[in-house]
Design a protein around this motif. Sequence first.
Motif, PDB file in Angstrom:
ATOM      1  N   ILE A   2      -6.876  -1.391 147.708  1.00  0.00           N
ATOM      2  CA  ILE A   2      -8.102  -0.612 147.787  1.00  0.00           C
ATOM      3  C   ILE A   2      -8.484  -0.165 146.380  1.00  0.00           C
ATOM      4  O   ILE A   2      -7.620   0.180 145.575  1.00  0.00           O
ATOM      5  CB  ILE A   2      -7.943   0.600 148.736  1.00  0.00           C
ATOM      6  CG1 ILE A   2      -9.261   1.320 148.921  1.00  0.00           C
ATOM      7  CG2 ILE A   2      -6.855   1.537 148.261  1.00  0.00           C
ATOM      8  CD1 ILE A   2      -9.258   2.301 150.073  1.00  0.00           C
ATOM      9  N   ARG A   3      -9.779  -0.222 146.099  1.00  0.00           N
ATOM     10  CA  ARG A   3     -10.274   0.209 144.800  1.00  0.00           C
ATOM     11  C   ARG A   3     -10.978   1.543 144.971  1.00  0.00           C
ATOM     12  O   ARG A   3     -11.842   1.696 145.831  1.00  0.00           O
ATOM     13  CB  ARG A   3     -11.251  -0.812 144.226  1.00  0.00           C
ATOM     14  CG  ARG A   3     -11.738  -0.420 142.834  1.00  0.00           C
ATOM     15  CD  ARG A   3     -12.641  -1.451 142.249  1.00  0.00           C
ATOM     16  NE  ARG A   3     -13.987  -1.209 142.727  1.00  0.00           N
ATOM     17  CZ  ARG A   3     -15.054  -1.886 142.352  1.00  0.00           C
ATOM     18  NH1 ARG A   3     -14.929  -2.870 141.499  1.00  0.00           N
ATOM     19  NH2 ARG A   3     -16.225  -1.602 142.823  1.00  0.00           N
ATOM     20  N   TYR A   4     -10.582   2.506 144.152  1.00  0.00           N
ATOM     21  CA  TYR A   4     -11.222   3.816 144.180  1.00  0.00           C
ATOM     22  C   TYR A   4     -11.978   4.044 142.885  1.00  0.00           C
ATOM     23  O   TYR A   4     -11.488   3.709 141.800  1.00  0.00           O
ATOM     24  CB  TYR A   4     -10.192   4.944 144.327  1.00  0.00           C
ATOM     25  CG  TYR A   4      -9.596   5.078 145.711  1.00  0.00           C
ATOM     26  CD1 TYR A   4     -10.397   5.160 146.843  1.00  0.00           C
ATOM     27  CD2 TYR A   4      -8.226   5.141 145.872  1.00  0.00           C
ATOM     28  CE1 TYR A   4      -9.843   5.281 148.094  1.00  0.00           C
ATOM     29  CE2 TYR A   4      -7.663   5.273 147.123  1.00  0.00           C
ATOM     30  CZ  TYR A   4      -8.481   5.345 148.235  1.00  0.00           C
ATOM     31  OH  TYR A   4      -7.930   5.474 149.480  1.00  0.00           O
ATOM     32  N   PHE A  14     -14.051   6.057 135.946  1.00  0.00           N
ATOM     33  CA  PHE A  14     -13.347   4.779 135.859  1.00  0.00           C
ATOM     34  C   PHE A  14     -12.903   4.408 137.259  1.00  0.00           C
ATOM     35  O   PHE A  14     -13.085   5.182 138.196  1.00  0.00           O
ATOM     36  CB  PHE A  14     -12.157   4.872 134.889  1.00  0.00           C
ATOM     37  CG  PHE A  14     -11.146   5.935 135.236  1.00  0.00           C
ATOM     38  CD1 PHE A  14      -9.971   5.612 135.891  1.00  0.00           C
ATOM     39  CD2 PHE A  14     -11.368   7.263 134.901  1.00  0.00           C
ATOM     40  CE1 PHE A  14      -9.044   6.579 136.212  1.00  0.00           C
ATOM     41  CE2 PHE A  14     -10.447   8.243 135.219  1.00  0.00           C
ATOM     42  CZ  PHE A  14      -9.275   7.896 135.871  1.00  0.00           C
ATOM     43  N   ASP A  15     -12.386   3.211 137.442  1.00  0.00           N
ATOM     44  CA  ASP A  15     -11.879   2.851 138.753  1.00  0.00           C
ATOM     45  C   ASP A  15     -10.523   2.184 138.611  1.00  0.00           C
ATOM     46  O   ASP A  15     -10.140   1.759 137.527  1.00  0.00           O
ATOM     47  CB  ASP A  15     -12.855   1.968 139.542  1.00  0.00           C
ATOM     48  CG  ASP A  15     -13.182   0.674 138.851  1.00  0.00           C
ATOM     49  OD1 ASP A  15     -14.334   0.503 138.455  1.00  0.00           O
ATOM     50  OD2 ASP A  15     -12.278  -0.174 138.715  1.00  0.00           O
ATOM     51  N   SER A  16      -9.799   2.150 139.732  1.00  0.00           N
ATOM     52  CA  SER A  16      -8.469   1.579 139.717  1.00  0.00           C
ATOM     53  C   SER A  16      -8.122   1.087 141.120  1.00  0.00           C
ATOM     54  O   SER A  16      -8.663   1.575 142.107  1.00  0.00           O
ATOM     55  CB  SER A  16      -7.455   2.637 139.271  1.00  0.00           C
ATOM     56  OG  SER A  16      -6.186   2.048 139.075  1.00  0.00           O
ATOM     57  N   CYS A  35      -6.545   9.685 132.953  1.00  0.00           N
ATOM     58  CA  CYS A  35      -7.815   9.134 132.493  1.00  0.00           C
ATOM     59  C   CYS A  35      -7.560   8.190 131.318  1.00  0.00           C
ATOM     60  O   CYS A  35      -6.869   8.574 130.370  1.00  0.00           O
ATOM     61  CB  CYS A  35      -8.747  10.262 132.076  1.00  0.00           C
ATOM     62  SG  CYS A  35     -10.290   9.698 131.322  1.00  0.00           S
ATOM     63  N   PRO A  36      -8.099   6.972 131.355  1.00  0.00           N
ATOM     64  CA  PRO A  36      -7.893   6.048 130.238  1.00  0.00           C
ATOM     65  C   PRO A  36      -8.658   6.449 128.985  1.00  0.00           C
ATOM     66  O   PRO A  36      -8.383   5.934 127.907  1.00  0.00           O
ATOM     67  CB  PRO A  36      -8.389   4.705 130.784  1.00  0.00           C
ATOM     68  CG  PRO A  36      -9.373   5.062 131.845  1.00  0.00           C
ATOM     69  CD  PRO A  36      -8.872   6.355 132.440  1.00  0.00           C
ATOM     70  N   LYS A 155      -1.625  -1.776 130.795  1.00  0.00           N
ATOM     71  CA  LYS A 155      -1.619  -0.856 131.911  1.00  0.00           C
ATOM     72  C   LYS A 155      -3.022  -0.513 132.395  1.00  0.00           C
ATOM     73  O   LYS A 155      -3.197   0.413 133.161  1.00  0.00           O
ATOM     74  CB  LYS A 155      -0.878   0.417 131.525  1.00  0.00           C
ATOM     75  CG  LYS A 155       0.577   0.155 131.249  1.00  0.00           C
ATOM     76  CD  LYS A 155       1.361   1.395 131.168  1.00  0.00           C
ATOM     77  CE  LYS A 155       2.818   1.033 131.014  1.00  0.00           C
ATOM     78  NZ  LYS A 155       3.670   2.163 131.239  1.00  0.00           N
ATOM     79  N   VAL A 156      -4.010  -1.214 131.926  1.00  0.00           N
ATOM     80  CA  VAL A 156      -5.383  -0.986 132.357  1.00  0.00           C
ATOM     81  C   VAL A 156      -5.647  -1.795 133.610  1.00  0.00           C
ATOM     82  O   VAL A 156      -5.362  -2.985 133.654  1.00  0.00           O
ATOM     83  CB  VAL A 156      -6.396  -1.363 131.246  1.00  0.00           C
ATOM     84  CG1 VAL A 156      -7.812  -1.250 131.751  1.00  0.00           C
ATOM     85  CG2 VAL A 156      -6.199  -0.476 130.046  1.00  0.00           C
ATOM     86  N   ASN A 157      -6.161  -1.150 134.633  1.00  0.00           N
ATOM     87  CA  ASN A 157      -6.464  -1.847 135.894  1.00  0.00           C
ATOM     88  C   ASN A 157      -7.815  -2.489 135.822  1.00  0.00           C
ATOM     89  O   ASN A 157      -8.727  -2.027 135.305  1.00  0.00           O
ATOM     90  CB  ASN A 157      -6.421  -0.882 137.066  1.00  0.00           C
ATOM     91  CG  ASN A 157      -5.010  -0.406 137.303  1.00  0.00           C
ATOM     92  OD1 ASN A 157      -4.054  -1.009 136.877  1.00  0.00           O
ATOM     93  ND2 ASN A 157      -4.905   0.703 138.002  1.00  0.00           N
TER      94      ASN A 157
END
Length: 157
Positions: A2-4, A14-16, A35-36, A155-157
């Motif tokens: 699932i993407r939030y 941002f989303d992940s 937060c990135p 580590k960035v989605n």
Amino acid sequence: MIRYALKCASGHAFDSWFPSGAAYDALRDAGHLACPVCGSDRVEKAPMAPRVTVGRDRATASEGAPDAQQDAAVPANALSAPPKGELARAIAALRDKIERETENVGARFADEARAIHGGEAPERAIRGEATPHEARALLEDGIPVLPLPFANPKKVN
């Protein structure tokens, strides 16, 4: 999966992706979301519209849909594409300089920073990862640390 859509306390959006809603909750409760942009661990879900396709292939279902044009405008290699805009170029140049002139100590950052500060390890510029709790403890002990203005690309989605 699932993407939030997410946002931090400073308003950065941002989303992940997460394996499930419960996985998101567990990561948030453990303080493992950050937060990135600014590194804040105060991250919440942001309002978002679901994407649903019914009985048609995705290409047909998304034709003419508002998200289809937006998705087409974002290339598949957007994360590896050269930065656009003056600020993005400046951050990319800063990142290159930091990566060239520092040693990445990864998850050992807090321990290594303490060892350098205490004279137990050779003095050098390091970068790595620290939890918000570890970073606060270092600062309280007079050990200077600074969050970087970019995320680890692995580590960035």
